[in-house]
Structures are given as C-alpha cells and as structure tokens.
Design a protein around this motif. Sequence first.
Motif, PDB file in Angstrom:
ATOM      1  N   SER A  42     -25.337   6.706   5.860  1.00  0.00           N
ATOM      2  CA  SER A  42     -24.291   6.348   6.807  1.00  0.00           C
ATOM      3  C   SER A  42     -25.087   6.742   8.031  1.00  0.00           C
ATOM      4  O   SER A  42     -26.134   7.392   8.301  1.00  0.00           O
ATOM      5  N   PRO A  43     -24.734   6.078   9.308  1.00  0.00           N
ATOM      6  CA  PRO A  43     -23.336   4.891   9.434  1.00  0.00           C
ATOM      7  C   PRO A  43     -23.821   3.573   8.877  1.00  0.00           C
ATOM      8  O   PRO A  43     -22.988   2.774   9.315  1.00  0.00           O
ATOM      9  N   GLY A  44     -24.402   3.283   7.991  1.00  0.00           N
ATOM     10  CA  GLY A  44     -24.524   2.265   6.968  1.00  0.00           C
ATOM     11  C   GLY A  44     -25.127   0.988   8.024  1.00  0.00           C
ATOM     12  O   GLY A  44     -25.694   1.150   9.030  1.00  0.00           O
ATOM     13  N   ALA A  45     -24.897  -0.144   7.333  1.00  0.00           N
ATOM     14  CA  ALA A  45     -25.346  -1.502   8.067  1.00  0.00           C
ATOM     15  C   ALA A  45     -24.799  -1.652   9.219  1.00  0.00           C
ATOM     16  O   ALA A  45     -25.367  -2.248  10.267  1.00  0.00           O
ATOM     17  N   THR A  46     -23.375  -1.444   9.241  1.00  0.00           N
ATOM     18  CA  THR A  46     -22.608  -1.316  10.695  1.00  0.00           C
ATOM     19  C   THR A  46     -23.378  -0.831  11.702  1.00  0.00           C
ATOM     20  O   THR A  46     -23.440  -1.131  12.827  1.00  0.00           O
ATOM     21  N   PHE A  78     -25.772 -12.289   9.986  1.00  0.00           N
ATOM     22  CA  PHE A  78     -26.281 -11.674  11.123  1.00  0.00           C
ATOM     23  C   PHE A  78     -27.898 -11.058  10.901  1.00  0.00           C
ATOM     24  O   PHE A  78     -28.557 -11.260  12.042  1.00  0.00           O
ATOM     25  N   THR A  79     -28.428 -10.677   9.757  1.00  0.00           N
ATOM     26  CA  THR A  79     -29.782 -10.275   9.740  1.00  0.00           C
ATOM     27  C   THR A  79     -30.710 -11.459   9.903  1.00  0.00           C
ATOM     28  O   THR A  79     -31.510 -11.641  10.695  1.00  0.00           O
ATOM     29  N   GLN A  80     -30.150 -12.847   9.412  1.00  0.00           N
ATOM     30  CA  GLN A  80     -30.740 -13.882   9.750  1.00  0.00           C
ATOM     31  C   GLN A  80     -30.972 -14.274  11.195  1.00  0.00           C
ATOM     32  O   GLN A  80     -32.206 -14.603  11.894  1.00  0.00           O
ATOM     33  N   ALA A  81     -29.790 -14.143  11.976  1.00  0.00           N
ATOM     34  CA  ALA A  81     -29.822 -14.369  13.272  1.00  0.00           C
ATOM     35  C   ALA A  81     -30.937 -13.335  14.037  1.00  0.00           C
ATOM     36  O   ALA A  81     -31.497 -13.576  15.084  1.00  0.00           O
ATOM     37  N   VAL A  99       0.928  -1.319   0.061  1.00  0.00           N
ATOM     38  CA  VAL A  99      -0.081   0.144  -0.128  1.00  0.00           C
ATOM     39  C   VAL A  99       0.741   1.224   0.062  1.00  0.00           C
ATOM     40  O   VAL A  99       1.751   1.252   0.931  1.00  0.00           O
ATOM     41  N   ARG A 100       0.403   2.234  -0.871  1.00  0.00           N
ATOM     42  CA  ARG A 100       1.301   3.497  -0.773  1.00  0.00           C
ATOM     43  C   ARG A 100       0.221   4.577  -0.605  1.00  0.00           C
ATOM     44  O   ARG A 100      -1.157   4.768  -0.966  1.00  0.00           O
ATOM     45  N   CYS A 101       0.838   5.259   0.153  1.00  0.00           N
ATOM     46  CA  CYS A 101      -0.281   6.624   0.689  1.00  0.00           C
ATOM     47  C   CYS A 101       0.588   7.455   1.815  1.00  0.00           C
ATOM     48  O   CYS A 101       1.914   7.332   1.789  1.00  0.00           O
ATOM     49  N   TYR A 102       0.026   8.721   1.998  1.00  0.00           N
ATOM     50  CA  TYR A 102       0.726   9.762   2.918  1.00  0.00           C
ATOM     51  C   TYR A 102       0.726   9.489   4.222  1.00  0.00           C
ATOM     52  O   TYR A 102       1.606   9.922   4.868  1.00  0.00           O
ATOM     53  N   GLY A 103      -0.330   8.607   4.670  1.00  0.00           N
ATOM     54  CA  GLY A 103      -0.633   8.226   5.980  1.00  0.00           C
ATOM     55  C   GLY A 103      -1.873   7.675   6.136  1.00  0.00           C
ATOM     56  O   GLY A 103      -2.657   7.747   5.147  1.00  0.00           O
ATOM     57  N   ALA A 104      -2.291   7.343   7.415  1.00  0.00           N
ATOM     58  CA  ALA A 104      -3.506   6.482   7.652  1.00  0.00           C
ATOM     59  C   ALA A 104      -4.012   6.678   8.989  1.00  0.00           C
ATOM     60  O   ALA A 104      -3.168   7.092   9.816  1.00  0.00           O
ATOM     61  N   ILE A 105      -5.171   6.537   9.008  1.00  0.00           N
ATOM     62  CA  ILE A 105      -5.906   6.162  10.571  1.00  0.00           C
ATOM     63  C   ILE A 105      -6.014   4.762  10.545  1.00  0.00           C
ATOM     64  O   ILE A 105      -7.013   4.108   9.684  1.00  0.00           O
ATOM     65  N   TRP A 106      -5.420   3.994  11.308  1.00  0.00           N
ATOM     66  CA  TRP A 106      -5.615   2.524  11.731  1.00  0.00           C
ATOM     67  C   TRP A 106      -6.572   2.202  12.697  1.00  0.00           C
ATOM     68  O   TRP A 106      -6.629   2.884  13.881  1.00  0.00           O
ATOM     69  N   SER A 107      -8.041   1.568  12.093  1.00  0.00           N
ATOM     70  CA  SER A 107      -8.790   1.097  13.235  1.00  0.00           C
ATOM     71  C   SER A 107      -8.308  -0.190  13.757  1.00  0.00           C
ATOM     72  O   SER A 107      -8.448  -1.033  13.041  1.00  0.00           O
ATOM     73  N   LYS A 108      -7.969  -0.270  14.882  1.00  0.00           N
ATOM     74  CA  LYS A 108      -7.368  -1.863  15.239  1.00  0.00           C
ATOM     75  C   LYS A 108      -8.389  -2.801  15.349  1.00  0.00           C
ATOM     76  O   LYS A 108      -8.246  -4.123  15.440  1.00  0.00           O
ATOM     77  N   THR A 109      -9.816  -2.439  15.567  1.00  0.00           N
ATOM     78  CA  THR A 109     -10.849  -3.512  15.734  1.00  0.00           C
ATOM     79  C   THR A 109     -11.553  -3.695  14.596  1.00  0.00           C
ATOM     80  O   THR A 109     -12.463  -4.318  14.538  1.00  0.00           O
ATOM     81  N   ASP A 110     -11.163  -2.949  13.512  1.00  0.00           N
ATOM     82  CA  ASP A 110     -11.941  -3.054  12.272  1.00  0.00           C
ATOM     83  C   ASP A 110     -12.150  -4.545  11.855  1.00  0.00           C
ATOM     84  O   ASP A 110     -11.246  -5.462  11.967  1.00  0.00           O
ATOM     85  N   THR A 111     -13.398  -5.134  11.355  1.00  0.00           N
ATOM     86  CA  THR A 111     -13.569  -6.610  11.033  1.00  0.00           C
ATOM     87  C   THR A 111     -14.409  -6.532   9.952  1.00  0.00           C
ATOM     88  O   THR A 111     -15.201  -5.413   9.386  1.00  0.00           O
ATOM     89  N   ALA A 112     -14.797  -7.656   9.305  1.00  0.00           N
ATOM     90  CA  ALA A 112     -15.938  -7.902   8.312  1.00  0.00           C
ATOM     91  C   ALA A 112     -17.200  -8.862   9.028  1.00  0.00           C
ATOM     92  O   ALA A 112     -16.660  -9.549   9.850  1.00  0.00           O
ATOM     93  N   VAL A 113     -18.076  -8.577   8.636  1.00  0.00           N
ATOM     94  CA  VAL A 113     -19.215  -9.118   9.031  1.00  0.00           C
ATOM     95  C   VAL A 113     -20.179  -9.838   8.197  1.00  0.00           C
ATOM     96  O   VAL A 113     -19.984  -9.189   6.992  1.00  0.00           O
ATOM     97  N   ASP A 114     -20.459 -11.208   8.132  1.00  0.00           N
ATOM     98  CA  ASP A 114     -21.378 -11.876   7.311  1.00  0.00           C
ATOM     99  C   ASP A 114     -22.575 -11.330   7.607  1.00  0.00           C
ATOM    100  O   ASP A 114     -23.270 -11.786   8.438  1.00  0.00           O
ATOM    101  N   TYR A 115     -23.094 -10.408   6.691  1.00  0.00           N
ATOM    102  CA  TYR A 115     -24.449  -9.531   7.043  1.00  0.00           C
ATOM    103  C   TYR A 115     -25.694 -10.595   6.727  1.00  0.00           C
ATOM    104  O   TYR A 115     -26.419 -10.511   7.517  1.00  0.00           O
TER     105      TYR A 115
END
Length: 509
Positions: free
Chosen positions: A295-299, A40-43, A21-37
């Motif tokens: 926004s703030p979206g499905a999450t 989730f909705t079925q549950a 990855v190339r960039c000038y800088g970043a904000i790192w969200s350490k608990t970022d995750t992906a959800v099987d939506y």
Amino acid sequence: MGDDELALLTAEDVRRLEPNVRCYGAIWSKTDTAVDYPAFTQALREEAERAGAKFLLGSEVESIDVAGDHLEIRLVREIATDRVYVDPRGKIRVNVALQDEPLPTRFLINAAGGHSIDIAHALGVGREYTDLHFRGEYWEVGPDWHYLCGRNIYTVPRHPELPFLDPHWIVRADGRREIGPNAVPVPGPYTYHGLFDDPAEAVQKLFERPVGNKLAALVNPDFLTLATEEWASSISKRAMAKRVQEFLPALRVKYLTRPGTAGVRAQVVDPHGNFVKEAIEIPGPHSFHVVNYNSPGATGSPAYTAWIVQLLAKAGHLDHLKAKAAKPAGLWDFDAVCAAIEAPYPCYCTFHPMMGGTIIVRGKGPRPPNDGGNYIPPSGVALPMKYRFYYTGIRVRNLNRSLAFYTKAIGMKVVNQGTMRHGGKYVQLVGAGSRQKLELNWYPAGSRFHSPYRKGEEMDHLAFVLADVRKAYRELIRKGAKPAVPPEDSEGTEVYLKDPDGIWIELLQ
Ligand SMILES: Cc1cc2nc3c(=O)[nH]c(=O)nc-3n(C[C@H](O)[C@H](O)[C@H](O)COP(=O)(O)OP(=O)(O)OC[C@H]3O[C@@H](n4cnc5c(N)ncnc54)[C@H](O)[C@@H]3O)c2cc1C
C-alpha cells in the motif's frame, strides 16, 4: 477536485447508483478510475529512456557486496549476455557480457518487490523482518453480465490487521469485469499457479531467518482460520462467488467464465508476528531499501517514487549524478506530490492525467495512526467537534523491558509503532476485548521531551482526536488548562496542554 471528491452514501443512495449492490452504506470516490497499467509503465519507460536511463531487463541481481565507497552487484550469469550500462548519465560503463565482472554502483535503490527483503538482508539491514507471500486470484465475469455493476466496489476488510481483503468487483480499463482477489498463502513471490514452484525452496523459505516472526504469525488462530477460507476460495469457484454475493446477490457461479491474472503480495512480518501495514524504508550501506510496498499500491507508486527520489537527493545520495534530467513539463508536479506526502494528514494533489487527474496522497508526517478500527476520514469529510478518547500514553525508561511486560505479562498486542522526528519511539497496544489503546513512549537524551524520570512522571499524556486543534486549544485554556506545546510551537496538527493536575493532554487533528 476538492471537498466534494468523496461522498458518504446511504444504502438507498448506493442502490440508486448501482441497483444490484447491497450494503449498509458507502464512501463514493467520484474520480475513481481504472488504469491500463502496462501502457502506463511502458510510457514511463520510454520517458525515462529519453532522459538517458538504461533498463537491464532479464537480469537478476544475484549478490551484492560492499566494496569501499561503492557496491558491486552480480547478475545471474546466464541472463547477463548483452552489453549494458547501469548509470543513466553513462558515467559508469559496464559490460555484463563478461559474466564474472560485477557491476559497480555508487548508490542502489532496492525496489525489488517480492525480493526486496532478501536484497536488504544481503546488505545487512532489515534483518528483524521476514516475509510471507499471498497470491491474489481473480475470476473474469462474462460480457453478458457486465451490466451487474458499472463501478469498482470495494468492501471493508473484516480483519484489517491481516492481509486478507475480501474480493471486490473490479471494472478494468478495457471494460472487463472481474471479481477478486482472494489472498492464498503461497511459498514464494512468483508462485502464480499451484502450491509449489519448488518444494525444497518452499521449505527453505518457511525456515529462513528470523524464524520467530513467521512462527508468531502462524500460531495466530484468526490467521489460520482465514487462511483456510482463502484456500477454499482458491480451490472452489463457488466459494469465491459466495463472498461476492454478500454485496452482489445477483451474481451466479456460471457468470464466472475464466480465471483472471493472479498477483503475489510479499507481506512483511515483524518480530511480534504482526503483518506490517505500511511500506518500510530502510537506509543501508550505499543503498536505500523499500520493502513491504503493498500500500498505496501501483496507483500510489509514482507519487511515492517522487518522494523517495526527493528524500535521497536532499540527503546528497544522488549528488554523483551530476547531470540533472529536466523535469518533464506539465505532467508531473513533483513538488506538490512530495509536499502532500510530507503533510501530517491525507490530502489531495493534482497528478498525472493518465491516473485520473487526481489522487489522494496519504501523508507520512506525524498524524494519528489509523489502526485498530479508528477511522480517520480524509480531508473533505468533516469530523464533528467532539472529543473522541484515543489512547493513553505512558513514558517508559526501557522500551524493550516495558514492551515485554505489556505483551508477555499482560498479554496485550502491538497494533502500531514508529519513530518520532526527534528520535523518540512509540508503541501502541490493545488488550483483549477492548479498543482502548495504551501507548508506550520513550524519548532519547537530547529530545525536548526527555526529562529525568521521577515519581509522578509516569503518566505521559492523554490524547484526543478532534476537528480543529487550534480552536480546541484556545477553548481549553479558557476553561482552565495550562499551556504545554501551543499550536505555534507544534510540529504538526498536534498540540499539548496540561490538565489541572499537570497531566499532559494531546489534541490531534
Ligand atoms: C493481487 C494483487 C492485487 C493488487 N491490486 C492493486 C490495485 O488494484 N491497485 C493498486 O494500486 N495496486 C494493487 N496491487 C499492489 C501493486 O501491485 C504493488 O504495490 C506494486 O506492484 C508494487 O510495485 P513494486 O515496484 O514495489 O514491486 P513489483 O511490481 O513487484 O516490481 C519489482 C520488480 O523487481 C524485479 N526484481 C525482483 N527481484 C529482483 C532481482 N533479484 N534482480 C533484479 N530484479 C528483481 C521484479 O522482476 C519486478 O519487476 C495489487 C497487488 C496484488 C498482489
């Protein structure tokens, strides 16, 4: 979880974590995750059904009428063929097999996504708004090239005022990697492929009322340029890849093996032709309407829903549901979620374990608006103790008249607006080539800020953002400022003082 959830990274830090990855800088969200939506909705559905809710799947609301103390809802006939019940407690029993029988309900919550504005309009509210639709398309990256990046990479949108986010690198819950989405203007909320589902419907949609909102948006040259670029990335895989190569140069067009699943965003346009950023909550007759929920979206939707339910319950709209479902123990901390949403600043709260354990809730309380490129960092990222000039607020007697003057005569553009707790209204504007903001403030009779307008009262206040308003308040009093609204009388993290000439100064945290 807490202050160390987010970290500011330099370009070098990023390369250590993600070498491609190339960039000038970043904000790192350490608990970022992906959800099987879907899971989730079925549950959620199963949990809701256990608590007594009934789902009318495959039924489309065709029309709604106010009938005295309730609403009558008609479903699309051909689909409504089964015996169903709408009220979770079984109080209102309806058999939709009788196709002409409308469903009665005491209260309706409209969260119909791409159709929510139409349902609001049908009940006579939100008529100042209209919507445009944007399809977000994705490309899947072949498994051989998953190694390119192991984390989600979101770039900073070039035009935050327009609904075009540059494509991201996405790591799905099942490990697939995708790039996208673009944002291709399409005629309807369900145009998942091609340009038109139904050309006649597309023309009707373009000219539906209020027509002025869309026309104002469509004459914006930035919008037209970007819309053309978005179409290019829809037609050409190469054009889409090129956008991602800006931050992931190792990506090649041949790595994109097949299209991913597209989604369509319904974007509300206000009477000035602006794309509204936040969800809009509109009370209606026996109903409450959530439109522009992008926004703030499905999450964020479970937290947002908890807040809406609490809001409606507090207002007594759910009193007719006598039996209260027990809150499932352990999984949902409704009170913490709602308190976080009411807070005047972004804050963290612990949440559903499936959602990664923690989310950042964007507070809906009074706060400095995050627009026009002014970055308000989440709690946990320290602001330096310096006074950043934010905007100039002037008091106006007739908001529409002043707005017309500053937008039409002076040519300024509305970037943010809203209603204060006491009913006052504010509109923020910027002029060409400057980030300096002008805020028009109007206060109704009865508000504690309403006072007879006389010469000398035109200048309402100057606002500054800083880390600790209480400390700054004391400091400025020591340096000669006079008190106006001290911290103990303030509604949130905003206080007011007067400068030596009596001009009000607002300090925002
Ligand atoms: C391309 C794209 C990418 C996105 N990526 C993300 C992401 O990475 N993370 C994230 O958190 N969010 C993301 N979002 C946002 C997220 O998908 C939406 O915010 C969310 O789906 C909105 O939920 P909703 O329930 O308000 O609307 P919807 O999900 O649209 O649900 C509305 C429901 O109402 C039903 N309905 C509509 N009209 C009627 C009617 N007349 N009668 C009966 N039922 C009706 C629809 O069938 C639908 O089931 C993305 C959106 C798009 C478009």
